[in-house]
Design an enzyme around this catalytic site. Structure first.
Site, PDB file in Angstrom:
ATOM      1  N   GLY A 134      32.881  19.700  40.311  1.00 58.03           N
ATOM      2  CA  GLY A 134      31.748  19.919  39.582  1.00 58.03           C
ATOM      3  C   GLY A 134      31.492  20.234  37.979  1.00 58.03           C
ATOM      4  O   GLY A 134      30.700  20.016  37.457  1.00 58.03           O
ATOM      5  N   HIS A 167      70.127  47.572  32.627  1.00 56.70           N
ATOM      6  CA  HIS A 167      69.641  48.704  31.926  1.00 56.70           C
ATOM      7  C   HIS A 167      69.521  48.389  30.305  1.00 56.70           C
ATOM      8  O   HIS A 167      70.103  47.465  29.942  1.00 56.70           O
ATOM      9  CB  HIS A 167      70.745  49.966  32.067  1.00 56.70           C
ATOM     10  CG  HIS A 167      70.535  51.072  31.283  1.00 56.70           C
ATOM     11  ND1 HIS A 167      69.292  52.040  31.486  1.00 56.70           N
ATOM     12  CD2 HIS A 167      71.017  51.383  29.931  1.00 56.70           C
ATOM     13  CE1 HIS A 167      69.275  52.941  30.624  1.00 56.70           C
ATOM     14  NE2 HIS A 167      70.067  52.421  29.678  1.00 56.70           N
TER      15      HIS A 167
HETATM   16  P1  FAD Z   1      37.614  28.810  43.183  1.00 52.74           P
HETATM   17  O1  FAD Z   1      38.560  29.126  41.994  1.00 52.74           O
HETATM   18  O2  FAD Z   1      36.480  29.399  42.936  1.00 52.74           O
HETATM   19  O3  FAD Z   1      37.352  27.316  42.595  1.00 52.74           O
HETATM   20  C1  FAD Z   1      36.234  26.466  43.471  1.00 52.74           C
HETATM   21  C2  FAD Z   1      35.877  25.349  42.466  1.00 52.74           C
HETATM   22  O4  FAD Z   1      35.136  24.538  43.447  1.00 52.74           O
HETATM   23  C3  FAD Z   1      34.867  25.727  41.638  1.00 52.74           C
HETATM   24  O5  FAD Z   1      35.480  25.174  40.131  1.00 52.74           O
HETATM   25  C4  FAD Z   1      33.835  25.095  41.675  1.00 52.74           C
HETATM   26  O6  FAD Z   1      33.323  24.338  40.713  1.00 52.74           O
HETATM   27  C5  FAD Z   1      34.228  23.941  42.599  1.00 52.74           C
HETATM   28  N1  FAD Z   1      33.125  23.466  43.644  1.00 52.74           N
HETATM   29  C6  FAD Z   1      32.454  24.243  44.548  1.00 52.74           C
HETATM   30  N2  FAD Z   1      31.543  23.485  44.982  1.00 52.74           N
HETATM   31  C7  FAD Z   1      31.897  22.244  44.762  1.00 52.74           C
HETATM   32  C8  FAD Z   1      31.119  21.138  45.338  1.00 52.74           C
HETATM   33  N3  FAD Z   1      30.466  20.865  46.309  1.00 52.74           N
HETATM   34  N4  FAD Z   1      31.519  19.908  44.593  1.00 52.74           N
HETATM   35  C9  FAD Z   1      32.498  19.781  43.364  1.00 52.74           C
HETATM   36  N5  FAD Z   1      33.043  21.251  43.066  1.00 52.74           N
HETATM   37  C10 FAD Z   1      32.774  22.127  43.697  1.00 52.74           C
HETATM   38  N6  FAD Z   1      42.543  36.402  41.418  1.00 52.74           N
HETATM   39  C11 FAD Z   1      43.977  36.729  41.128  1.00 52.74           C
HETATM   40  O7  FAD Z   1      44.766  36.441  41.911  1.00 52.74           O
HETATM   41  N7  FAD Z   1      44.413  37.397  39.971  1.00 52.74           N
HETATM   42  C12 FAD Z   1      43.216  37.623  39.005  1.00 52.74           C
HETATM   43  O8  FAD Z   1      43.855  38.454  38.093  1.00 52.74           O
HETATM   44  C13 FAD Z   1      42.104  37.167  39.131  1.00 52.74           C
HETATM   45  N8  FAD Z   1      41.124  37.686  38.390  1.00 52.74           N
HETATM   46  C14 FAD Z   1      39.844  37.281  38.349  1.00 52.74           C
HETATM   47  C15 FAD Z   1      38.931  37.719  37.360  1.00 52.74           C
HETATM   48  C16 FAD Z   1      37.602  37.610  37.520  1.00 52.74           C
HETATM   49  C17 FAD Z   1      36.824  37.820  36.411  1.00 52.74           C
HETATM   50  C18 FAD Z   1      37.254  36.763  38.655  1.00 52.74           C
HETATM   51  C19 FAD Z   1      35.610  36.148  38.768  1.00 52.74           C
HETATM   52  C20 FAD Z   1      37.814  36.325  39.663  1.00 52.74           C
HETATM   53  C21 FAD Z   1      39.533  36.592  39.534  1.00 52.74           C
HETATM   54  N9  FAD Z   1      40.317  36.389  40.560  1.00 52.74           N
HETATM   55  C22 FAD Z   1      41.671  36.724  40.457  1.00 52.74           C
HETATM   56  C23 FAD Z   1      39.937  35.711  41.755  1.00 52.74           C
HETATM   57  C24 FAD Z   1      40.329  34.275  41.729  1.00 52.74           C
HETATM   58  O9  FAD Z   1      39.572  33.714  40.496  1.00 52.74           O
HETATM   59  C25 FAD Z   1      39.870  33.526  43.175  1.00 52.74           C
HETATM   60  O10 FAD Z   1      40.518  34.052  43.993  1.00 52.74           O
HETATM   61  C26 FAD Z   1      40.329  32.110  42.942  1.00 52.74           C
HETATM   62  O11 FAD Z   1      39.968  31.332  41.874  1.00 52.74           O
HETATM   63  C27 FAD Z   1      40.114  31.475  44.431  1.00 52.74           C
HETATM   64  O12 FAD Z   1      40.305  30.229  44.079  1.00 52.74           O
HETATM   65  P2  FAD Z   1      39.637  28.810  44.954  1.00 52.74           P
HETATM   66  O13 FAD Z   1      40.438  27.728  44.654  1.00 52.74           O
HETATM   67  O14 FAD Z   1      39.610  29.196  46.388  1.00 52.74           O
HETATM   68  O15 FAD Z   1      38.114  28.809  44.388  1.00 52.74           O
END
Ligand code: FAD
Length: 463
Positions: free
Chosen positions: A34, A442
């Site tokens: 999205g 090292h």
């Molecule tokens: P997400 O990355 O949250 O992606 C989900 C995607 O699904 C989103 O783009 C959303 O728009 C899309 N979506 C949701 N519902 C729908 C729908 N119905 N239709 C279409 N699209 C949809 N983790 C680390 O391992 N190392 C780090 O250094 C780290 N730093 C971070 C720093 C910050 C500031 C934040 C907020 C998080 C950080 N994280 C880090 C955590 C990491 O970002 C998340 O654990 C990771 O992104 C999770 O991945 P995911 O694929 O589950 O979901």
């Protein structure tokens, strides 16, 4: 209507990695997203932009504190707008990179917000697509402060998303929550000259971290200028257009206090994001923490629908989501993958970094495991001393009888990279002696890892 083997909802590290693996395994694959760009929270408003700002602000710290010692005379000046442009460029390069990988692997990007009207179907806009397998990778969103009155406007009262694009560098910032995200972003602003106060409900920062590391971490951050108010429950954040007042109660005596700031960063954790998917109507079972309930193979309670990443149980980490993405793809393709949840590293990208894997000392004590500790300070590491990076230590935990490595906790330079040596060792069931007998180049920071392993046996050399 198009028909696919797999449709993945969400293109974060869970979703996009899953899509690529599905395509590599010969499955006709689409991914619904999205947002305007691919890559999810991680690439757009999480891991990548925060690391860009950490990198830039660390360079400033080096220029201000260490350059002159090495005979480099500079007078650094911060151009905040340019720093944000640099951060946005980094995001762009990474999200475009995922777009390229989708094209290369012939993955269709279905643009828009998806829902699941029934098993086997995904609706995006007015179009309904068919899929033999649907994988939900919809990620997470910032959680609010439990039990407190607060309205997020992403300008004065912000989540991490707003904190990554503030209009100007604030003079005073209150960070609510002393976890990884709050401390990373708090560090960024402290280095840029902001007076940063961290309010944490627990009596220590980074709950769950090995306590010796957490204590040392707090000491180092305090030296860097961050202030900590621990054991305090935030009651209310009252904001105007330009500043906010945070009211909190000290848990020890219920006394009420308050702090003023130009910006309040609410970083009290994240919660699963499932809005608009239609899970209720489908009868998908949820956990009482609002996550999608899955079995050991990422299957939800509805046949043909799977879930991975932040939206299910486990640490909310990009690499955990990626591993689950690969595993579910391989499972659908008939393979027998396995994610080892005992060996998932955690990293905090401050300076020094903190890297950990496996059990903490507190966990081993609670489980009644007999263990030994091998510790080595970076003060004994020549490279770290040369690079003004000798703060911190490596702590290796090994079984007292078998010498098998049970965990490692590093606070020091490049800890987030160093930790992977131990991850590989743990995956192979290695003993501390295996690390100790492995030749390490090292001068490298990794020698500190070997020294900690030596300290589990007859002793470190440079201690
Ligand atoms: P997400 O990355 O949250 O992606 C989900 C995607 O699904 C989103 O783009 C959303 O728009 C899309 N979506 C949701 N519902 C729908 C729908 N119905 N239709 C279409 N699209 C949809 N983790 C680390 O391992 N190392 C780090 O250094 C780290 N730093 C971070 C720093 C910050 C500031 C934040 C907020 C998080 C950080 N994280 C880090 C955590 C990491 O970002 C998340 O654990 C990771 O992104 C999770 O991945 P995911 O694929 O589950 O979901």
């Amino acid at each position: 209507m198009a028909s696919y083997d797999v449709i993945i909802i969400g293109s974060g590290p869970g979703g996009y990695v899953c899509a690529i693996r599905c395509a590599q395994l010969g499955l006709k694959t689409a991914c619904v997203e999205g947002r305007e760009t691919l890559g999810g929270t991680c690439l757009n408003v999480g891991c990548i932009p925060s690391k860009a700002l950490l990198h830039a602000s660390h360079q400033l710290h080096e220029a201000e504190h260490n350059f002159a010692k090495m005979g480099l005379k500079v007078a650094p000046k911060v151009d905040w707008k340019q720093m944000l442009t640099y951060k946005d460029d980094v995001i762009g390069q990474n999200t475009k990179g995922v777009e390229f990988l989708f094209k290369k692997n012939k993955i269709d990007w279905l643009k828009g917000w998806g829902s699941i009207p029934e098993a086997g179907k995904v609706k995006v806009g007015d179009e309904v697509h068919e899929a033999k397998h649907i994988i939900i990778a919809s990620g997470s969103e910032a959680a609010s402060i439990p039990g407190a009155e607060v309205t997020i406007d992403e300008k004065v009262v912000v989540t991490s998303t707003g904190a990554l694009e503030l209009g100007k560098i604030p003079k005073r910032m209150v960070v609510v929550g002393g976890g990884v995200i709050g401390l990373e972003l708090g560090s960024v602003y402290a280095r840029l000259g902001t007076e940063v106060s961290v309010i944490e409900f627990m009596d220590g920062i980074t709950p769950g971290q090995d306590m010796e590391v957490a204590r040392q971490f707090q000491k180092i951050l305090t030296k860097q200028g961050l202030k900590f108010i621990l054991g305090a429950a935030v009651q209310k954040v009252a904001a105007t257009k330009t500043k906010a007042t945070v009211t909190y109660k000290m848990r020890k005596d219920d006394s009420e206090e308050s702090l003023e700031a130009d910006v309040v960063l609410v970083s009290t954790g994240r919660k699963p994001f499932t809005e608009g998917l239609g899970l209720d109507a489908l009868g998908v079972q949820m956990t009482d923490r609002g996550q999608i309930a899955t079995d050991g193979s990422y299957r939800t309670s509805v046949a043909g629908i799977y879930a991975i990443g932040d939206v299910i149980d486990g640490p909310m980490l990009a690499h955990k989501a990626e591993d689950e993405g690969m595993a579910v793809a391989e499972m659908i393709a008939g393979q027998h993958p396995h994610v080892n949840y005992d060996v998932i590293p955690g990293v905090i990208y401050t300076h020094p970094e903190v890297g950990s894997v496996g059990k903490t000392e507190e966990q081993l004590k609670a489980e009644g495991v007999e263990y030994k500790v091998g510790k080595f300070s970076f003060m004994g590491n020549g490279r770290a001393k040369a690079n003004f990076a000798a703060e911190g230590f490596v702590k290796l935990l090994a079984d007292a009888k078998t010498d098998r490595i049970l965990g490692a906790h590093v606070i020091g330079p490049m800890a987030g990279d160093l930790i992977h040596e131990v991850c590989v060792a743990m995956e192979f069931g290695a003993a501390a002696e295996d690390l100790a007998r492995t030749c390490h180049a090292h001068p490298t920071y990794s020698e500190a890892m070997r020294e900690a392993a030596l300290a589990c046996g007859d002793g470190a050399i440079h201690a």
